[in-house]
Design an enzyme around this catalytic site. Structure first.
Site, short mmCIF file in Angstrom:
data_model
loop_
_atom_site.label_atom_id
_atom_site.label_comp_id
_atom_site.label_asym_id
_atom_site.label_seq_id
_atom_site.Cartn_x
_atom_site.Cartn_y
_atom_site.Cartn_z
N GLY A 10 0.83 -1.22 0.00
CA GLY A 10 0.00 0.00 0.00
C GLY A 10 0.85 1.24 0.00
O GLY A 10 1.25 1.74 1.06
N ARG A 34 -1.27 -2.32 -5.15
CA ARG A 34 -2.25 -2.88 -6.09
C ARG A 34 -2.04 -2.34 -7.50
O ARG A 34 -2.00 -3.07 -8.48
CB ARG A 34 -3.66 -2.57 -5.58
N ALA A 78 -8.89 1.21 5.02
CA ALA A 78 -9.43 0.32 6.06
C ALA A 78 -10.72 -0.35 5.59
O ALA A 78 -11.39 0.14 4.70
CB ALA A 78 -9.67 1.13 7.33
N SER A 130 -0.11 6.93 14.25
CA SER A 130 -0.61 8.30 14.23
C SER A 130 0.50 9.28 13.86
O SER A 130 1.67 9.03 14.13
CB SER A 130 -1.17 8.70 15.60
N LYS A 184 -5.57 3.39 19.47
CA LYS A 184 -5.50 4.38 18.38
C LYS A 184 -6.88 5.04 18.18
O LYS A 184 -6.97 6.24 17.93
CB LYS A 184 -5.04 3.70 17.08
N HIS A 187 -7.30 7.49 20.88
CA HIS A 187 -6.42 8.62 20.53
C HIS A 187 -7.17 9.56 19.60
O HIS A 187 -7.21 10.78 19.80
CB HIS A 187 -5.13 8.12 19.86
N ASN A 188 -7.79 9.00 18.57
CA ASN A 188 -8.50 9.84 17.61
C ASN A 188 -9.74 10.49 18.24
O ASN A 188 -10.07 11.63 17.92
CB ASN A 188 -8.91 9.02 16.39
N GLU A 191 -8.54 13.34 20.06
CA GLU A 191 -8.16 14.34 19.04
C GLU A 191 -9.41 15.12 18.58
O GLU A 191 -9.37 16.35 18.44
CB GLU A 191 -7.51 13.59 17.88
N ARG A 289 -19.39 17.80 14.70
CA ARG A 289 -19.01 17.61 13.28
C ARG A 289 -20.26 17.28 12.46
O ARG A 289 -20.40 17.72 11.33
CB ARG A 289 -17.98 16.50 13.14
P1 NAP Z 1 -4.45 6.56 0.47
O1 NAP Z 1 -3.37 7.56 0.24
O2 NAP Z 1 -5.82 6.83 -0.04
O3 NAP Z 1 -3.93 5.17 -0.12
C1 NAP Z 1 -4.76 4.05 -0.15
C2 NAP Z 1 -3.94 2.81 -0.45
O4 NAP Z 1 -4.80 1.68 -0.32
C3 NAP Z 1 -3.37 2.79 -1.87
O5 NAP Z 1 -2.11 2.20 -1.85
C4 NAP Z 1 -4.40 1.90 -2.58
O6 NAP Z 1 -3.87 1.23 -3.70
C5 NAP Z 1 -4.69 0.91 -1.49
N1 NAP Z 1 -5.96 0.21 -1.68
C6 NAP Z 1 -7.21 0.73 -1.69
N2 NAP Z 1 -8.12 -0.24 -1.88
C7 NAP Z 1 -7.42 -1.40 -2.00
C8 NAP Z 1 -7.79 -2.75 -2.20
N3 NAP Z 1 -9.07 -3.11 -2.32
N4 NAP Z 1 -6.81 -3.69 -2.25
C9 NAP Z 1 -5.51 -3.34 -2.15
N5 NAP Z 1 -5.10 -2.07 -1.95
C10 NAP Z 1 -6.05 -1.12 -1.87
O7 NAP Z 1 -4.64 6.23 2.02
P2 NAP Z 1 -3.72 6.61 3.29
O8 NAP Z 1 -4.03 8.00 3.73
O9 NAP Z 1 -2.32 6.23 3.02
O10 NAP Z 1 -4.35 5.65 4.41
C11 NAP Z 1 -4.02 4.28 4.54
C12 NAP Z 1 -4.52 3.80 5.89
O11 NAP Z 1 -3.88 4.55 6.92
C13 NAP Z 1 -6.01 4.00 6.12
O12 NAP Z 1 -6.50 2.97 6.92
C14 NAP Z 1 -6.06 5.30 6.89
O13 NAP Z 1 -7.23 5.43 7.66
C15 NAP Z 1 -4.85 5.13 7.77
N6 NAP Z 1 -4.28 6.39 8.30
C16 NAP Z 1 -4.21 7.50 7.55
C17 NAP Z 1 -3.66 8.66 8.08
C18 NAP Z 1 -3.55 9.90 7.27
O14 NAP Z 1 -3.23 10.94 7.87
N7 NAP Z 1 -3.72 9.87 5.96
C19 NAP Z 1 -3.18 8.65 9.40
C20 NAP Z 1 -3.22 7.48 10.14
C21 NAP Z 1 -3.78 6.34 9.58
P3 NAP Z 1 -4.03 1.83 -5.19
O15 NAP Z 1 -2.82 2.72 -5.39
O16 NAP Z 1 -3.99 0.64 -6.07
O17 NAP Z 1 -5.32 2.57 -5.23
#
Ligand code: NAP
Length: 476
Positions: A10, A34, A78, A130, A184, A187-188, A191, A289
């Site tokens: 990912g 993917r 997720a 986080s 976590k 935590h959120n 937040e 919100r």
């Molecule tokens: P993102 O930038 O939208 O990236 C999503 C990733 O998931 C991409 O690599 C995508 O692959 C992959 N994906 C989506 N659907 C899939 C599937 N069905 N099978 C395989 N891969 C799939 O998301 P992100 O912000 O990095 O978040 C990732 C996770 O971290 C989430 O659970 C999010 O809640 C958590 N998180 C995010 C933050 C934040 O600040 N952004 C902070 C803490 C935790 P493709 O490139 O092929 O689409």
């Protein structure tokens, strides 16, 4: 070529930054995404770290690139995507391999996934991360749930990439199965409360004192050098002082007042309710919100009802009022954190996790969104009183509450009289006032319940009579 120490699936915002962080700390890492093009681009753009990154275009190639037992971080959207990804991985894995879900999973899904993998020889870790993009790249706070044995396999890598507070890494094993993702989630939730309280204080400064965004930014900047020093206060100053490049207006004045949410705040509130633990600050923030998102309804209601007919917002001494705001925010924040830790204490009992409260506060001191100096004080309070019933009765926090709750009372009163909504600030005051009152008012509720439903009640004198003299004819 030697095998990779760890794998990551990912390469979205979080995954890509986490992978670079891992490579930068000297570990060889295999990556898979993917969409193959993303993997190629990621590797091509990885500069000096390229030689430590093994880009893989198939799952088979990816798994083969990692040294067994293979720790594999799954950092994708997720929900169902994680189940699908785990199923796709399974046929290629061997006994002892560890799938690590590092996304924002609902801890109940994490518990289910542990159940699914039980007896397969494969291991699972539910890991809360986080700190957003910046944290993932340069040092997040990491909350781990799983077996201690599986944590031992990844401890070195996680310790090297985690944020450091006074040299101490902000990562810890917190307990079995869903413990990491639960912590976590809370935590959120905290937040959410923290951000809502800041927004309410901003509202008082903007709509009550009629200050400009720049002026309010100054106030937050000053507070960030005092007891409220924290990442959220720091970025609030920055966002308030930013200018919109399109119009030249303050950026915040051009942003629509509709807040998004992805679920962790709501999950915190639901779990708190399920366990019967008050988390009114988090609940107020989630509800705020939701109300914020009803923009059109709110505008229509303003046309029908008008704003409260309260006249000018009255403040005799502006400087003293701003000091009160600072103390009120600190008091309310104490309430929200106390509630969050109480929810974790209840979950710890319910799920048998034995969550280490001082450690949780310790790993939140840096790297995560709620990082602050205040968490150092919580670490110290829980270290000295690990069995305290509530953060607010530990000596240090009891003293802080006594010192600041007067300011919170004055601010909530002023806001209410001025018609300004402060649901989260008011929730903290209500919490303190209810929690500290030995004789409450639930005796009336018990009497009512007995009256209409013969539910019975306990008596203050312990006498063996548990129903009131209501009389059958009264009972409609
Ligand atoms: P993102 O930038 O939208 O990236 C999503 C990733 O998931 C991409 O690599 C995508 O692959 C992959 N994906 C989506 N659907 C899939 C599937 N069905 N099978 C395989 N891969 C799939 O998301 P992100 O912000 O990095 O978040 C990732 C996770 O971290 C989430 O659970 C999010 O809640 C958590 N998180 C995010 C933050 C934040 O600040 N952004 C902070 C803490 C935790 P493709 O490139 O092929 O689409």
């Amino acid at each position: 070529m030697s095998q990779a120490e760890i794998g990551l699936i990912g390469l979205g915002v979080m995954g890509a930054n986490l992978a670079l962080n891992i490579a930068e700390k000297g570990h060889r890492i295999a990556v898979f995404n993917r969409t193959v093009e993303t993997t190629r681009k990621f590797h091509a753009d990885s500069g000096d770290l390229k030689s430590r990154i093994v880009p893989c275009e198939t799952i088979e190639e990816f798994v083969a690139a990692i040294r067994p037992p293979r720790p594999i971080i799954i950092m994708i959207k997720a929900g169902e995507a994680v189940d699908q990804q785990m199923e796709a991985l399974k046929p290629y894995l061997a006994r002892g391999d560890i799938m690590i879900d590092a996304g924002n999973a609902n801890f109940r899904d994490t518990m289910r996934r542990f159940g699914v993998l039980k007896d397969t020889g494969l291991t699972f870790i539910g890991m809360g991360v986080s700190g957003g993009e910046e944290g993932a790249r340069h040092g997040p706070s990491i909350m781990v749930g799983g077996t201690e044995e599986s944590y031992a396999r990844v401890e070195e890598v996680l310790t090297s990439i985690a944020a450091k507070y006074d040299g101490e890494p902000c990562v810890a094993w917190l307990g079995e199965n869903g413990a990491g993702h639960f912590v976590k989630t809370i935590h959120n939730g905290i937040e959410y409360a923290d951000m809502q309280m800041i927004a309410e204080i901003y509202g008082i400064l903007r709509d009550g004192l009629k200050m400009t965004a720049e002026e309010i930014g100054e106030v937050f900047g000053t507070w960030n050098r005092g007891r409220l020093n924290s990442y959220l206060i720091e970025i609030t100053e920055k966002v308030l002082k930013a200018t919109d490049p399109l119009t030249g207006n303050p950026m915040v004045d051009m942003i629509l007042d509709k807040a998004g949410q992805k679920g962790t705040g709501k999950w915190s509130a639901i779990e708190a309710q399920t366990m019967g633990v008050p988390a009114t600050g988090i609940e107020a923030a989630v509800a705020a919100r939701s109300i914020s998102s009803m923009k059109e309804e709110r505008e229509a209601a303003e046309r029908i009802l008008g704003l409260p007919p309260v006249g000018e917002f009255q403040v005799a001494d502006k400087a003293a009022f701003i000091t009160d705001l600072e103390n009120a925010l600190l008091a309310a924040k104490i309430g929200a954190y106390a509630q969050g830790f109480s929810v974790m204490a209840a979950a710890s009992k319910e799920f048998g996790w034995n969550l280490p409260m001082p450690t949780i506060a310790r790993i939140w001191r840096a790297g995560c969104i709620i990082r602050s100096q205040f968490l150092d004080e919580i670490t110290s309070a829980f270290t000295k009183a690990p069995d305290a019933a509530n953060l607010i009765v530990t000596p240090a926090f009891a003293a802080m509450v006594k010192e600041t709750d007067g300011a919170l009372r004055r601010i909530v009163s002023a806001a209410v009289l001025g018609g300004l909504p402060v649901p989260a600030l008011a929730s903290a005051l209500g919490y303190f006032d209810s929690y500290r009152r030995g004789r409450g008012t639930a005796n009336v509720i018990q009497a009512q319940r007995d009256f209409f439903g013969a539910h019975g009640f306990d008596r203050i004198d312990g006498a063996d009579s548990h129903h009131g003299p209501w009389g059958s004819g009264l009972n409609g």
